[in-house]
Design a protein around this motif. Structure first.
Motif, short mmCIF file in Angstrom:
data_model
loop_
_atom_site.label_atom_id
_atom_site.label_comp_id
_atom_site.label_asym_id
_atom_site.label_seq_id
_atom_site.Cartn_x
_atom_site.Cartn_y
_atom_site.Cartn_z
N ILE A 206 0.83 -1.20 0.00
CA ILE A 206 0.00 0.00 0.00
C ILE A 206 0.86 1.25 0.00
O ILE A 206 0.61 2.21 -0.74
N VAL A 207 1.91 1.23 0.82
CA VAL A 207 2.82 2.38 0.92
C VAL A 207 3.45 2.70 -0.44
O VAL A 207 3.67 3.87 -0.77
N SER A 208 3.72 1.67 -1.24
CA SER A 208 4.41 1.88 -2.51
C SER A 208 3.53 2.53 -3.57
O SER A 208 4.02 2.94 -4.62
N ASN A 209 2.24 2.63 -3.31
CA ASN A 209 1.33 3.21 -4.28
C ASN A 209 1.23 4.73 -4.13
O ASN A 209 1.77 5.32 -3.19
N ASP A 210 0.53 5.35 -5.06
CA ASP A 210 0.29 6.79 -5.00
C ASP A 210 -0.62 7.08 -3.81
O ASP A 210 -1.76 6.63 -3.76
N GLN A 211 -0.13 7.84 -2.84
CA GLN A 211 -0.86 8.00 -1.59
C GLN A 211 -2.10 8.88 -1.71
O GLN A 211 -3.08 8.68 -0.99
N ARG A 212 -2.08 9.83 -2.61
CA ARG A 212 -3.33 10.58 -2.84
C ARG A 212 -4.42 9.65 -3.33
O ARG A 212 -5.58 9.73 -2.89
N GLY A 213 -4.04 8.75 -4.24
CA GLY A 213 -5.01 7.80 -4.75
C GLY A 213 -5.48 6.82 -3.69
O GLY A 213 -6.67 6.52 -3.59
N VAL A 214 -4.54 6.31 -2.88
CA VAL A 214 -4.90 5.37 -1.81
C VAL A 214 -5.92 6.00 -0.87
O VAL A 214 -6.95 5.39 -0.53
N ARG A 215 -5.66 7.21 -0.46
CA ARG A 215 -6.51 7.83 0.55
C ARG A 215 -7.87 8.23 -0.02
O ARG A 215 -8.89 8.16 0.67
N ARG A 216 -7.88 8.60 -1.29
CA ARG A 216 -9.18 8.92 -1.91
C ARG A 216 -10.01 7.66 -2.07
O ARG A 216 -11.23 7.66 -1.85
N LEU A 217 -9.39 6.54 -2.48
CA LEU A 217 -10.12 5.29 -2.60
C LEU A 217 -10.64 4.81 -1.25
O LEU A 217 -11.78 4.33 -1.14
N LEU A 218 -9.83 4.95 -0.21
CA LEU A 218 -10.25 4.53 1.13
C LEU A 218 -11.46 5.36 1.58
O LEU A 218 -12.44 4.82 2.12
N GLU A 219 -11.40 6.64 1.34
CA GLU A 219 -12.54 7.51 1.68
C GLU A 219 -13.79 7.08 0.92
O GLU A 219 -14.89 7.04 1.47
N HIS A 220 -13.61 6.73 -0.35
CA HIS A 220 -14.73 6.30 -1.18
C HIS A 220 -15.35 5.00 -0.64
O HIS A 220 -16.58 4.89 -0.50
N TYR A 221 -14.51 4.03 -0.32
CA TYR A 221 -15.04 2.76 0.21
C TYR A 221 -15.81 2.97 1.51
O TYR A 221 -16.78 2.26 1.79
N ARG A 222 -15.38 3.93 2.31
CA ARG A 222 -16.09 4.20 3.58
C ARG A 222 -17.46 4.81 3.33
O ARG A 222 -18.37 4.67 4.16
N ARG A 223 -17.65 5.48 2.21
CA ARG A 223 -18.93 6.10 1.91
C ARG A 223 -19.93 5.10 1.36
O ARG A 223 -21.14 5.29 1.50
N LEU A 224 -19.45 4.03 0.73
CA LEU A 224 -20.35 3.12 0.01
C LEU A 224 -21.43 2.47 0.89
O LEU A 224 -22.57 2.32 0.42
N PRO A 225 -21.14 2.05 2.13
CA PRO A 225 -22.20 1.42 2.91
C PRO A 225 -23.42 2.30 3.14
O PRO A 225 -24.51 1.79 3.42
N ASN A 226 -23.27 3.62 3.00
CA ASN A 226 -24.39 4.52 3.19
C ASN A 226 -25.20 4.74 1.91
O ASN A 226 -26.20 5.45 1.93
N ALA A 227 -24.75 4.15 0.80
CA ALA A 227 -25.51 4.26 -0.44
C ALA A 227 -26.80 3.45 -0.33
O ALA A 227 -26.79 2.30 0.10
N ALA A 228 -27.91 4.05 -0.71
CA ALA A 228 -29.21 3.39 -0.56
C ALA A 228 -29.46 2.35 -1.64
O ALA A 228 -30.17 1.38 -1.42
N THR A 229 -28.89 2.56 -2.81
CA THR A 229 -29.11 1.65 -3.93
C THR A 229 -27.80 1.40 -4.66
O THR A 229 -26.82 2.13 -4.48
N LEU A 230 -27.80 0.39 -5.54
CA LEU A 230 -26.63 0.11 -6.37
C LEU A 230 -26.36 1.27 -7.31
O LEU A 230 -25.20 1.64 -7.55
N ASP A 231 -27.41 1.86 -7.85
CA ASP A 231 -27.23 3.02 -8.74
C ASP A 231 -26.56 4.17 -8.00
O ASP A 231 -25.70 4.86 -8.56
N GLU A 232 -26.95 4.40 -6.75
CA GLU A 232 -26.33 5.48 -5.99
C GLU A 232 -24.86 5.18 -5.74
O GLU A 232 -24.02 6.09 -5.79
N ALA A 233 -24.52 3.91 -5.48
CA ALA A 233 -23.12 3.53 -5.29
C ALA A 233 -22.30 3.81 -6.54
O ALA A 233 -21.18 4.33 -6.47
#
Length: 268
Positions: A206-233
């Motif tokens: 994980i450290v070897s990857n682009d850290q801006r990208g890592v942190r944005r993806l992590l933030e995105h994954y944390r938001r997904l459980p609150n999506a009401a539908t697959l389309d919203e995800a």
């Protein structure tokens, strides 16, 4: 505190902070002093410019036996003065009792032994888990006669499915490492002596990857459980992609290394 040894150990190497619960004589039960030290260490790692990932583990033989019931019941004195709300572990706006703060970096749980009740909730609050062959998992809230508040009924069901989670909670039975792997509770099971090197190796990937990208993806994954539908995800992901701005020169600089790594990992 336990007298001489610190209740928590922190080691930073190669941009990975290894945080170790260090009350082995109490099976790393979560005393107030330990939860405060853990909160502070993870919060510090989150803001440390020299850290890109955290590995959380326990001093053998346990990961954590859960909240220190002796302290809670008054059998032993409290181990630290109570902090004001918002300055340590506590219930957030969602109602979840957080043992660790949310930071923009992954926290990999390296489960070296039993993770029980509050210890299992702590593990579930990690980004993902790797386990020693000695790891064992259980929700014993019903056995003790207390109710969970650290996310077990939500996070465990999210990890292994509702019916399996209900069985674990109502029976209090232990799940071994190999079954935890089959259920999807942990990502990997490795020999005990390989646990920390393996977890640090995954953190290093994980450290070897682009850290801006890592942190944005992590933030995105944390938001997904609150999506009401697959389309919203899908909409949330599309919005993330459209709003992402990347310097083409930085992308070009990383391209060769990314290509070489991909080739090496795709070989039989």
């Amino acid at each position: 505190m336990n007298g001489t040894a610190p209740v928590l150990l922190v080691d930073i190497e190669d941009r990975v902070a290894t945080v170790t619960l260090n009350r082995p004589e109490a099976r790393n039960a979560l005393s107030r002093a330990l939860t405060y030290a853990l909160w502070d260490a993870v919060l510090a790692a989150g803001s440390d410019p020299d850290v890109d990932a955290v590995v959380l583990t326990g001093a053998d033989p346990a990961f954590s036996a859960g909240v220190d019931l002796k302290e809670v019941s008054g059998e032993v004195p409290v181990s630290a003065e109570e902090r004001p709300p918002g300055e340590g572990p506590g219930r957030d706006a969602s109602g979840l009792y957080r043992f660790v703060p949310v930071i923009p970096k992954p926290v990999i749980g390296a489960i070296n032994g039993v993770a029980v009740t509050g210890g299992l909730e702590l593990a579930l609050q990690c980004t993902f888990l790797v386990a020693s062959e000695r790891a064992r998992f259980a929700d014993t809230h019903a056995r003790v006669g207390i109710m969970p508040s650290g996310g077990i009924t939500v996070l465990l069901a999210q990890s292994i499915g509702l019916r399996r989670a209900i069985e674990m909670s109502l029976t209090g039975n232990f799940v071994a490492a190999d079954e935890a792997l089959a259920l999807g509770l942990v990502n990997h099971v490795v020999p005990h002596d390989d646990l920390l090197p393996f977890a640090r190796g995954v953190a290093g990937d994980i450290v070897s990857n682009d850290q801006r990208g890592v942190r944005r993806l992590l933030e995105h994954y944390r938001r997904l459980p609150n999506a009401a539908t697959l389309d919203e995800a899908h909409l949330i992901e599309g919005y993330m992609a459209e709003m992402w701005q990347r310097d083409p020169s930085a992308l070009a600089a990383r391209r060769e290394a990314v290509t070489e790594r991909g080739r090496s990992q795709s070989q039989p």
